[in-house]
Design an enzyme around this catalytic site. Structure first.
Site, PDB file in Angstrom:
ATOM      1  N   GLU A  64       5.296   4.188   3.276  1.00  0.00           N
ATOM      2  CA  GLU A  64       5.446   5.634   3.001  1.00  0.00           C
ATOM      3  C   GLU A  64       4.272   6.398   3.622  1.00  0.00           C
ATOM      4  O   GLU A  64       4.453   7.450   4.233  1.00  0.00           O
ATOM      5  CB  GLU A  64       5.516   5.898   1.489  1.00  0.00           C
ATOM      6  CG  GLU A  64       5.726   7.387   1.217  1.00  0.00           C
ATOM      7  CD  GLU A  64       6.107   7.738  -0.208  1.00  0.00           C
ATOM      8  OE1 GLU A  64       6.346   6.806  -1.001  1.00  0.00           O
ATOM      9  OE2 GLU A  64       6.164   8.934  -0.518  1.00  0.00           O
ATOM     10  N   SER A 109     -38.138   5.823   2.800  1.00  0.00           N
ATOM     11  CA  SER A 109     -37.930   4.405   2.506  1.00  0.00           C
ATOM     12  C   SER A 109     -38.374   4.173   1.068  1.00  0.00           C
ATOM     13  O   SER A 109     -38.878   5.086   0.407  1.00  0.00           O
ATOM     14  CB  SER A 109     -38.773   3.557   3.458  1.00  0.00           C
ATOM     15  OG  SER A 109     -40.124   3.989   3.356  1.00  0.00           O
ATOM     16  N   LYS A 115     -28.553  -2.501  -4.354  1.00  0.00           N
ATOM     17  CA  LYS A 115     -29.119  -2.081  -3.060  1.00  0.00           C
ATOM     18  C   LYS A 115     -28.231  -2.648  -1.954  1.00  0.00           C
ATOM     19  O   LYS A 115     -28.353  -3.803  -1.560  1.00  0.00           O
ATOM     20  CB  LYS A 115     -30.551  -2.573  -2.907  1.00  0.00           C
ATOM     21  CG  LYS A 115     -31.272  -2.004  -1.681  1.00  0.00           C
ATOM     22  CD  LYS A 115     -32.757  -2.318  -1.704  1.00  0.00           C
ATOM     23  CE  LYS A 115     -33.467  -1.710  -0.508  1.00  0.00           C
ATOM     24  NZ  LYS A 115     -32.980  -2.207   0.797  1.00  0.00           N
TER      25      LYS A 115
END
Ligand SMILES: NC(=O)c1cnc(OC2CCCC2)nc1N
Length: 327
Positions: free
Chosen positions: A36, A83, A116
Site C-alpha cells: 500500500e 565532546s 552512547k
C-alpha cells in the site's frame, strides 16, 4: 486530473506517506503494508511527474536526491558541538557527581542516562518546519553540509510542526545487521571491508551520490537541542519529550535517574545487556537534567561540566589480547 485536483491530492498523499514513514521507521509500528505504501508513492510520483512545479521539499519523493554533488560545503556550528569528558569506572562516576554537587547550591539534582550510540554526531536544522540543513560535527565548530545524504535516513522527518527555527542533534548509525550484510556483500565483490558500524556509517554519509547513502539502511537517534530561540523547557528530559512529540526518534532506553547510585545501576545493567541491542554503543552518556544547573556548571574548553561519558572497556583490544595469549 486538473491542477487544482493535483494540488489537493498531493497534499493528502504527502501527509499519508510521511505518516506511514513515521510509523514504520520511528515507531517501528507500520499501519499499512509495504504494497500500500509503494502504491501511494507511485501515485504521488506520477502526479509530480505531470506537475513538477507542485513538488515540495517535504515530499517523500525528495528523500533520495537527484544527481551526485561534486563536494560537500563547509558549515559553521553557531553553538559548538562539544565532546564529552570520560569516566572509566564507578569511582570516576562518583567523582563526576561530586564535582556537579560542588558546582551548584542546588540539592535536587537528577541525571538523564542515554546509551552512547557508536555512530557519528549530526546536526539537523529546521526553518519554518522544513529540514533546511544537515551537517556533520566536524571539529565541533566547522562541519560539512551532508543534507542530501541525511534526507535519505527515513527516521529523519522532512517536516515538523515547530515553526520557530530549531536545530537538533543526534547520532547517525548503521544497525549491526545492516553492517554485517554490507560487509558480506563487499567481501563477495572483493571490496575492502568496513572495520565497524561507525566507520560504515561515516563512509556512507561521505558519499557524494545520495543513492549510495540511501542504500545503506542508516538510522539516527536524536539526543539534544542546539539552536532554538523558543526553547524554554526547564529540563533535558522535557526537551527530549518535546523532540519525541515533534516526530524525532529518541532512544527508548533513555532514563532519568534520581541519584548517582541509580546511574551506576543503569550502567551495570547495560554493561551486561549491551549485546542484546540491534546497534553498537560504546558507553553511557550521563547529563544533569535541570537546565538551570547545566547553565550554572557551564563548560570547560571543550566539554560540558554537566555531562560525562562512561566508556565500556574496549572489547576488541581485549579480544586481540586473548587471541595472542591463546595462540
Ligand atoms: N553518542 C551519543 O549517543 C551521544 C553523544 N552526545 C550526547 O550529548 C552531547 C550533547 C551534550 C554533550 C554531548 N549525547 C549522546 N547520547
Amino acid at each position: 486530473m486538473d491542477k487544482q485536483e493535483a494540488i489537493a491530492k498531493l497534499e493528502t498523499l504527502r501527509e499519508q506517506l510521511n505518516q506511514f514513514n513515521y510509523e514504520y521507521h520511528v515507531l517501528d509500528k507500520p499501519s499499512v503494508s509495504d504494497q500500500e505504501y509503494d502504491m501511494k508513492m507511485r501515485e504521488l510520483k506520477d502526479i509530480e511527474e505531470q506537475y513538477p512545479e507542485l513538488i515540495t521539499p517535504d515530499s517523500p519523493s525528495q528523500r533520495v536526491g537527484g544527481e551526485p554533488i561534486d563536494a560537500f560545503q563547509k558549515v559553521q556550528h553557531n553553538i559548538p558541538m562539544l565532546s564529552l569528558g570520560n569516566a572509566f569506572n564507578e569511582e570516576e562516576l562518583r567523582d563526576f557527581d561530586r564535582r556537579v554537587r560542588e558546582g551548584t547550591d542546588a540539592t535536587n539534582i537528577s541525571y538523564v542516562c542515554e546509551l552512547k550510540i557508536d555512530g557519528l554526531a549530526i546536526s539537523l536544522r529546521y526553518v519554518e518546519g522544513l529540514l533546511e540543513r544537515g551537517a556533520t560535527r566536524g571539529d565541533g565548530k566547522t562541519g560539512e553540509d551532508i543534507t542530501t545524504n541525511l534526507k535519505t535516513i527515513r527516521s529523519i522527518p522532512l517536516k515538523i510542526k515547530e515553526t520557530q527555527p530549531i536545530e537538533v542533534r543526534g547520532e547517525a548509525f548503521m544497525p549491526t545487521k545492516s553492517f554485517q550484510a554490507l560487509n558480506e556483500k563487499r567481501e563477495q565483490n572483493g571490496e575492502d571491508l568496513f572495520a565497524n558500524p561507525r566507520n560504515a556509517a561515516a563512509g556512507s554519509l561521505r558519499q557524494l551520490d545520495p543513492k549510495i547513502a540511501a542504500s545503506r539502511n542508516l538510522d539516527i537517534f536524536i539526543y539534544s537541542v542546539g539552536e532554538w530561540e523558543a526553547g524554554e523547557l526547564a529540563s533535558h528530559s522535557e526537551r527530549l519529550a518535546y523532540l519525541k512529540e515533534l516526530g524525532f526518534k529518541i532512544n527508548p532506553e533513555t532514563k532519568t535517574c534520581k541519584s548517582i547510585d541509580e546511574v551506576i545501576e543503569y550502567v551495570q545493567y547495560w554493561t551486561e545487556h549491551r549485546p542484546d541491542l540491534s546497534y553498537e554503543i560504546d558507553g553511557i552518556v550521563i547529563k544533569v537534567d535541570q537546565i538551570d544547573i547545566q547553565d550554572e556548571l557551564g563548560f570547560t574548553a571543550k566539554s560540558p561540566r554537566w555531562a560525562i561519558a562512561y566508556k565500556f572497556p574496549a572489547e576488541e583490544a581485549v579480544t586481540k589480547l586473548t587471541d595472542i595469549e591463546l595462540s
